[in-house]
Enzyme design. Structure first.
Site, PDB file in Angstrom:
ATOM      1  N   TYR A  12       6.893 -43.261  -7.342  1.00 34.83           N
ATOM      2  CA  TYR A  12       7.820 -42.386  -8.074  1.00 34.83           C
ATOM      3  C   TYR A  12       7.394 -40.924  -7.935  1.00 34.83           C
ATOM      4  O   TYR A  12       6.504 -40.603  -7.150  1.00 34.83           O
ATOM      5  CB  TYR A  12       7.954 -42.879  -9.522  1.00 34.83           C
ATOM      6  N   GLY A  17       0.481 -58.181 -16.641  1.00 32.05           N
ATOM      7  CA  GLY A  17       1.913 -57.933 -16.645  1.00 32.05           C
ATOM      8  C   GLY A  17       2.666 -59.231 -16.850  1.00 32.05           C
ATOM      9  O   GLY A  17       2.949 -59.640 -17.986  1.00 32.05           O
ATOM     10  N   ARG A  18       2.951 -59.915 -15.738  1.00 32.25           N
ATOM     11  CA  ARG A  18       3.793 -61.113 -15.794  1.00 32.25           C
ATOM     12  C   ARG A  18       3.359 -62.134 -16.834  1.00 32.25           C
ATOM     13  O   ARG A  18       4.218 -62.722 -17.508  1.00 32.25           O
ATOM     14  CB  ARG A  18       3.894 -61.730 -14.390  1.00 32.25           C
ATOM     15  N   GLN A  37       5.214 -45.271 -21.361  1.00 30.75           N
ATOM     16  CA  GLN A  37       5.074 -44.847 -19.965  1.00 30.75           C
ATOM     17  C   GLN A  37       6.222 -43.899 -19.602  1.00 30.75           C
ATOM     18  O   GLN A  37       7.392 -44.268 -19.732  1.00 30.75           O
ATOM     19  CB  GLN A  37       5.062 -46.042 -19.011  1.00 30.75           C
ATOM     20  N   ARG A  81      -1.289 -43.556 -14.848  1.00 36.23           N
ATOM     21  CA  ARG A  81      -1.333 -44.723 -13.959  1.00 36.23           C
ATOM     22  C   ARG A  81      -1.170 -44.263 -12.511  1.00 36.23           C
ATOM     23  O   ARG A  81      -0.286 -43.452 -12.208  1.00 36.23           O
ATOM     24  CB  ARG A  81      -0.212 -45.700 -14.308  1.00 36.23           C
TER      25      ARG A  81
HETATM   26  C1  LIG Z   1       9.236 -57.316 -14.315  1.00 37.80           C
HETATM   27  C2  LIG Z   1       8.227 -56.258 -13.948  1.00 37.80           C
HETATM   28  C3  LIG Z   1       8.486 -54.935 -14.253  1.00 37.80           C
HETATM   29  C4  LIG Z   1       7.533 -53.939 -13.963  1.00 37.80           C
HETATM   30  N1  LIG Z   1       7.781 -52.653 -14.351  1.00 37.80           N
HETATM   31  C5  LIG Z   1       6.816 -51.711 -14.222  1.00 37.80           C
HETATM   32  C6  LIG Z   1       6.975 -50.421 -14.798  1.00 37.80           C
HETATM   33  O1  LIG Z   1       7.984 -50.124 -15.463  1.00 37.80           O
HETATM   34  N2  LIG Z   1       5.982 -49.529 -14.606  1.00 37.80           N
HETATM   35  C7  LIG Z   1       4.833 -49.825 -13.895  1.00 37.80           C
HETATM   36  O2  LIG Z   1       3.946 -48.977 -13.751  1.00 37.80           O
HETATM   37  N3  LIG Z   1       4.651 -51.064 -13.363  1.00 37.80           N
HETATM   38  C8  LIG Z   1       5.592 -52.011 -13.534  1.00 37.80           C
HETATM   39  N4  LIG Z   1       5.366 -53.287 -13.077  1.00 37.80           N
HETATM   40  C9  LIG Z   1       4.040 -53.637 -12.501  1.00 37.80           C
HETATM   41  C10 LIG Z   1       3.134 -54.211 -13.599  1.00 37.80           C
HETATM   42  O3  LIG Z   1       2.785 -53.224 -14.556  1.00 37.80           O
HETATM   43  C11 LIG Z   1       1.816 -54.802 -13.029  1.00 37.80           C
HETATM   44  O4  LIG Z   1       1.064 -53.786 -12.412  1.00 37.80           O
HETATM   45  C12 LIG Z   1       2.094 -55.905 -12.020  1.00 37.80           C
HETATM   46  O5  LIG Z   1       3.034 -56.841 -12.534  1.00 37.80           O
HETATM   47  C13 LIG Z   1       0.796 -56.652 -11.638  1.00 37.80           C
HETATM   48  O6  LIG Z   1       0.234 -57.281 -12.759  1.00 37.80           O
HETATM   49  P1  LIG Z   1       0.402 -58.871 -13.010  1.00 37.80           P
HETATM   50  O7  LIG Z   1      -0.068 -59.546 -11.758  1.00 37.80           O
HETATM   51  O8  LIG Z   1      -0.493 -59.155 -14.197  1.00 37.80           O
HETATM   52  O9  LIG Z   1       1.833 -59.139 -13.276  1.00 37.80           O
HETATM   53  C14 LIG Z   1       6.312 -54.290 -13.329  1.00 37.80           C
HETATM   54  C15 LIG Z   1       6.079 -55.622 -12.986  1.00 37.80           C
HETATM   55  C16 LIG Z   1       7.013 -56.600 -13.298  1.00 37.80           C
HETATM   56  C17 LIG Z   1       6.708 -58.035 -12.958  1.00 37.80           C
END
Ligand SMILES: Cc1cc2nc3c(=O)[nH]c(=O)nc-3n(C[C@H](O)[C@H](O)[C@H](O)COP(=O)(O)O)c2cc1C
Length: 370
Positions: A189, A327-328, A105, A236
């Site tokens: 961003y 993600g999480r 990314q 994205r």
């Molecule tokens: C610790 C953490 C770091 C994240 N860093 C990014 C990132 O670098 N780039 C991005 O597009 N989204 C980032 N996100 C968002 C995740 O990609 C994702 O869209 C979000 O956590 C929702 O998905 P989930 O409910 O499955 O966690 C981050 C989320 C978390 C929890």
């Protein structure tokens, strides 16, 4: 659910242009703030961390800085030096050895930065100060958040330079062995700042109307696709994440306009972040937008936010999504795909390990002992 393994989520898919994915589970991009400071070299444990998660159909790395100017947060990695590229090559080969696919990314934070994190200070489509703060780690060991500084408005020469920085970072990523890149056009961003009328108040060719607000994105996509091929470029976006007072009611319309030319260009996939990760509630997806996007973009569409197996399957069954990003759940479950396919309970990670630190809370989560 009698046999989770029989679900569509676990069936293969090809990205547009031919990258084959073993299943429809995407590891969502997640910043983990473990890179060296100030060099921005990915953590020595990054190869192991991503390789542990290689059973995802596709891994999207943590957001990776395309330049020192575009860096907003301490301990985030870059892909603009030879040393960084060498470290990323180890990550790509570790994931490929385990049969996985990985894209990087690419990130420029724009106004979401302070003078301590961004070389030369923050920049943005228009002069402004983001009502937000960023995470900083100082050489004396202090860590905390710092208010964003005023961002200077980019001139056309700056814009050309940044388009070139995106292209150069993408070339490095592919040379390091990555399957492609995901342009970070989400979460407030720089690319997102250009798309929104709230953060883009320019009156030149890069602002003013929907078409013009999409011009920066278009130039980035064209330059990157020209250098590495459109089949290696994903994007994205997050129309509903109006982070730091950037809500723009026109955003979905602007993105739909972009979807037309993104489709013509034939990029590999589109990735929709549906709500901010700080919201723990289940955000109801904007079905109208999803339908309109599906009508205009014929390549694979990934969706992300608070999915579990049942909601993922529902999204795939609806025909409006082809991939589901988690993600999480990937933080504490390196074998998330296997656990979901066998109905095994998931482990959870404490928020305190999300950002910063070393191997603890990063590479030390065990796979489920069957
Ligand atoms: C610790 C953490 C770091 C994240 N860093 C990014 C990132 O670098 N780039 C991005 O597009 N989204 C980032 N996100 C968002 C995740 O990609 C994702 O869209 C979000 O956590 C929702 O998905 P989930 O409910 O499955 O966690 C981050 C989320 C978390 C929890």
């Amino acid at each position: 659910m009698s046999d989770p393994a029989a679900l569509r989520l676990f069936t293969p898919l090809e990205l547009r242009g031919g990258i084959p994915l073993a299943n429809r589970v995407v590891m969502a991009p997640m910043t983990r703030a473990r890179a060296s400071e100030p060099e921005g070299i990915p953590s020595p444990e990054a190869a192991a961390y991503y390789a542990q998660r290689a059973s995802a159909g596709l891994i999207v790395t943590e957001a990776t800085n395309i330049s020192l100017e575009g860096k907003g947060y301490s301990q985030t990695p870059g892909c603009h030096t030879d040393e960084q590229e060498r470290a990323w090559a180890e990550v790509a080969s570790a994931v490929h050895e385990r049969g996985g696919r990985i894209v990087m990314q690419l990130w420029h934070v724009g106004r979401l930065a302070c003078r301590e994190t961004s070389r030369g200070g923050p920049v943005a489509p228009s002069r402004q100060t983001a009502p937000a703060s960023v995470w900083v780690a100082r050489p004396d060991g202090w860590t905390g958040t710092v208010q964003c500084d005023e961002a200077r408005a980019l001139d056309v020469a700056d814009i050309r330079r940044i388009v070139g920085d995106f292209r150069d970072a993408a070339v490095r990523a592919v040379r390091a062995g990555f399957d492609g890149v995901e342009l970070h056009g989400a979460n407030g961003y720089l690319i997102d700042q250009f798309l929104r009328a709230t953060t883009n108040r320019r009156t030149d060719a890069y602002g003013g109307g929907r078409e013009s607000r999409g011009r920066f994105l278009r130039e980035v996509v064209e330059a990157v696709a020209d250098a590495i091929g459109e089949a290696r470029v994903g994007l994205r976006v997050s129309p509903r994440i109006g982070y730091a007072d950037a809500d723009d009611p026109e955003m979905t319309g602007t993105l739909l306009r972009c979807a037309d030319w993104l489709d013509e260009m034939g990029i590999a996939y589109l990735h929709l972040a549906e709500a901010d990760a700080s919201f723990d509630d289940l955000a109801r997806p904007d079905m109208e937008f999803r339908k309109a996007l599906r009508d205009r973009f014929t390549g694979p569409i990934a969706v992300a936010h608070q999915y579990d197996v049942a909601r993922a399957e529902e999204a795939l069954e609806s025909g409006l999504a082809d991939l589901v990003a988690f993600g999480r759940p990937f933080i504490a479950n390196p074998d998330l795909v296997e656990r979901m396919a066998t109905g095994t309970p998931l482990a959870s990670a404490d928020r305190s390990v999300w950002y910063g630190g070393g191997a603890a809370g990063y590479t030390d989560f065990p796979v489920h002992d069957a």
